[in-house]
Motif scaffolding. Structure first.
Motif, PDB file in Angstrom:
ATOM      1  N   UNK A   1       0.832  -1.212   0.000  1.00  0.00           N
ATOM      2  CA  UNK A   1       0.000   0.000   0.000  1.00  0.00           C
ATOM      3  C   UNK A   1       0.864   1.258   0.000  1.00  0.00           C
ATOM      4  N   UNK A   2       1.944   1.238   0.768  1.00  0.00           N
ATOM      5  CA  UNK A   2       2.847   2.394   0.786  1.00  0.00           C
ATOM      6  C   UNK A   2       3.494   2.569  -0.587  1.00  0.00           C
ATOM      7  N   UNK A   3       3.892   1.471  -1.218  1.00  0.00           N
ATOM      8  CA  UNK A   3       4.465   1.530  -2.568  1.00  0.00           C
ATOM      9  C   UNK A   3       3.472   2.139  -3.548  1.00  0.00           C
ATOM     10  N   UNK A   4       2.235   1.664  -3.510  1.00  0.00           N
ATOM     11  CA  UNK A   4       1.218   2.205  -4.417  1.00  0.00           C
ATOM     12  C   UNK A   4       0.948   3.679  -4.123  1.00  0.00           C
ATOM     13  N   UNK A   5       0.975   4.053  -2.852  1.00  0.00           N
ATOM     14  CA  UNK A   5       0.777   5.454  -2.479  1.00  0.00           C
ATOM     15  C   UNK A   5       1.920   6.320  -3.012  1.00  0.00           C
ATOM     16  N   UNK A   6       3.149   5.830  -2.899  1.00  0.00           N
ATOM     17  CA  UNK A   6       4.307   6.616  -3.331  1.00  0.00           C
ATOM     18  C   UNK A   6       4.451   6.672  -4.849  1.00  0.00           C
ATOM     19  N   UNK A   7       4.134   5.581  -5.543  1.00  0.00           N
ATOM     20  CA  UNK A   7       4.364   5.561  -6.987  1.00  0.00           C
ATOM     21  C   UNK A   7       3.138   5.977  -7.791  1.00  0.00           C
ATOM     22  N   UNK A   8       1.946   5.642  -7.320  1.00  0.00           N
ATOM     23  CA  UNK A   8       0.745   5.916  -8.110  1.00  0.00           C
ATOM     24  C   UNK A   8      -0.255   6.814  -7.400  1.00  0.00           C
ATOM     25  N   UNK A   9       0.086   7.261  -6.189  1.00  0.00           N
ATOM     26  CA  UNK A   9      -0.796   8.115  -5.399  1.00  0.00           C
ATOM     27  C   UNK A   9      -2.165   7.470  -5.182  1.00  0.00           C
ATOM     28  N   UNK A  10      -2.157   6.166  -4.965  1.00  0.00           N
ATOM     29  CA  UNK A  10      -3.386   5.417  -4.735  1.00  0.00           C
ATOM     30  C   UNK A  10      -3.836   5.613  -3.289  1.00  0.00           C
ATOM     31  N   UNK A  11      -5.119   5.751  -3.097  1.00  0.00           N
ATOM     32  CA  UNK A  11      -5.657   5.926  -1.750  1.00  0.00           C
ATOM     33  C   UNK A  11      -5.490   4.634  -0.946  1.00  0.00           C
ATOM     34  N   UNK A  12      -5.198   4.786   0.325  1.00  0.00           N
ATOM     35  CA  UNK A  12      -5.060   3.632   1.201  1.00  0.00           C
ATOM     36  C   UNK A  12      -6.443   3.105   1.566  1.00  0.00           C
ATOM     37  N   UNK A  13      -6.644   1.805   1.408  1.00  0.00           N
ATOM     38  CA  UNK A  13      -7.914   1.179   1.728  1.00  0.00           C
ATOM     39  C   UNK A  13      -7.640  -0.041   2.585  1.00  0.00           C
ATOM     40  N   UNK A  14      -8.036   0.026   3.849  1.00  0.00           N
ATOM     41  CA  UNK A  14      -7.781  -1.068   4.775  1.00  0.00           C
ATOM     42  C   UNK A  14      -8.946  -2.050   4.881  1.00  0.00           C
ATOM     43  N   UNK A  15     -10.064  -1.769   4.220  1.00  0.00           N
ATOM     44  CA  UNK A  15     -11.228  -2.647   4.324  1.00  0.00           C
ATOM     45  C   UNK A  15     -10.955  -4.088   3.886  1.00  0.00           C
ATOM     46  N   UNK A  16     -10.200  -4.334   2.800  1.00  0.00           N
ATOM     47  CA  UNK A  16      -9.946  -5.733   2.436  1.00  0.00           C
ATOM     48  C   UNK A  16      -9.104  -6.491   3.460  1.00  0.00           C
ATOM     49  N   UNK A  17      -8.438  -5.754   4.333  1.00  0.00           N
ATOM     50  CA  UNK A  17      -7.589  -6.399   5.328  1.00  0.00           C
ATOM     51  C   UNK A  17      -8.318  -6.709   6.633  1.00  0.00           C
ATOM     52  N   UNK A  18      -9.581  -6.334   6.731  1.00  0.00           N
ATOM     53  CA  UNK A  18     -10.330  -6.538   7.966  1.00  0.00           C
ATOM     54  C   UNK A  18     -10.373  -8.004   8.404  1.00  0.00           C
ATOM     55  N   UNK A  19     -10.636  -8.975   7.500  1.00  0.00           N
ATOM     56  CA  UNK A  19     -10.602 -10.373   7.966  1.00  0.00           C
ATOM     57  C   UNK A  19      -9.238 -10.797   8.515  1.00  0.00           C
ATOM     58  N   UNK A  20      -8.168 -10.293   7.922  1.00  0.00           N
ATOM     59  CA  UNK A  20      -6.836 -10.630   8.429  1.00  0.00           C
ATOM     60  C   UNK A  20      -6.607  -9.999   9.799  1.00  0.00           C
ATOM     61  N   UNK A  21      -7.082  -8.785  10.003  1.00  0.00           N
ATOM     62  CA  UNK A  21      -6.947  -8.132  11.305  1.00  0.00           C
ATOM     63  C   UNK A  21      -7.747  -8.864  12.376  1.00  0.00           C
ATOM     64  N   UNK A  22      -8.962  -9.315  12.023  1.00  0.00           N
ATOM     65  CA  UNK A  22      -9.773 -10.092  12.966  1.00  0.00           C
ATOM     66  C   UNK A  22      -9.080 -11.418  13.273  1.00  0.00           C
ATOM     67  N   UNK A  23      -8.526 -12.062  12.238  1.00  0.00           N
ATOM     68  CA  UNK A  23      -7.785 -13.300  12.448  1.00  0.00           C
ATOM     69  C   UNK A  23      -6.569 -13.090  13.336  1.00  0.00           C
TER      70      UNK A  23
END
Length: 175
Positions: free
Chosen positions: A112-134
């Motif tokens: 995500x940091x790479x995409x933010x630095x190279x493509x200015x992509x917005x950070x989206x943590x929603x897809x990581x929610x199951x991993x965080x719960x796990x």
């Protein structure tokens, strides 16, 4: 907080940082190779694409929920038995899965940091929610609800063991 829990949290923090930094270095290496190494014979023939978005796929696949349900059931069985080997195996498995989930989150963070630095992509943590719960679930299974910790309940461990054996399949259905 016990020394064992503190050590586990330190390992998780270091794992997150190492995998995030390694992912950034790896992705910038791929970017440099694709821009400047395309004329090299061994590099020019390789397809240098950005890594696939595997983290949300892995996190959302139900792997962590399935492992948690099986671990809860196995913990219930272990409480009905008396075996230091089984207790140790379940504790190591819970800690290992916790570290693997943290490594996965480190990779996702670095990506995500790479995409933010190279493509200015917005950070989206929603897809990581199951991993965080796990991660939280396995952190609890490796500390507060570990079999060695529940053995301290005395004979109440048998009732807790039966409850965990029933709870395991229910977790698999609910999660």
């Amino acid at each position: 907080m016990s020394q064992e829990t503190t050590d586990l949290l330190k390992v998780l923090a270091v794992t997150l940082l190492v995998f995030a930094a390694s992912t950034l270095i790896m992705l910038y290496g791929i970017l440099l190779l694709s821009q400047y190494g395309a004329n090299l014979p061994m590099v020019g023939s390789l397809p240098l694409n950005a890594p696939p978005e595997l983290v949300p796929v892995l996190a959302g696949s139900g792997v962590f929920a399935t492992l948690a349900a099986v671990h809860v059931t196995a913990s219930g069985l272990a409480l009905l038995l008396t075996s230091n080997t089984i207790d140790t195996a379940l504790l190591i498995a819970a800690k290992a899965v916790t570290v693997v989930i943290m490594a996965l989150l480190g990779f996702a963070g670095g990506h995500m940091v790479y995409l933010q630095l190279t493509e200015n992509t917005a950070l989206n943590l929603n897809p990581l929610l199951p991993a965080l719960v796990g991660l939280i679930g396995f952190l609890v299974l490796s500390t507060l609800l570990s079999v060695p910790a529940m053995r301290r309940l005395g004979n109440l461990r048998y009732a807790v063991g039966i409850g965990l054996i029933i709870l395991g399949p229910l977790l698999l259905v609910w999660l």
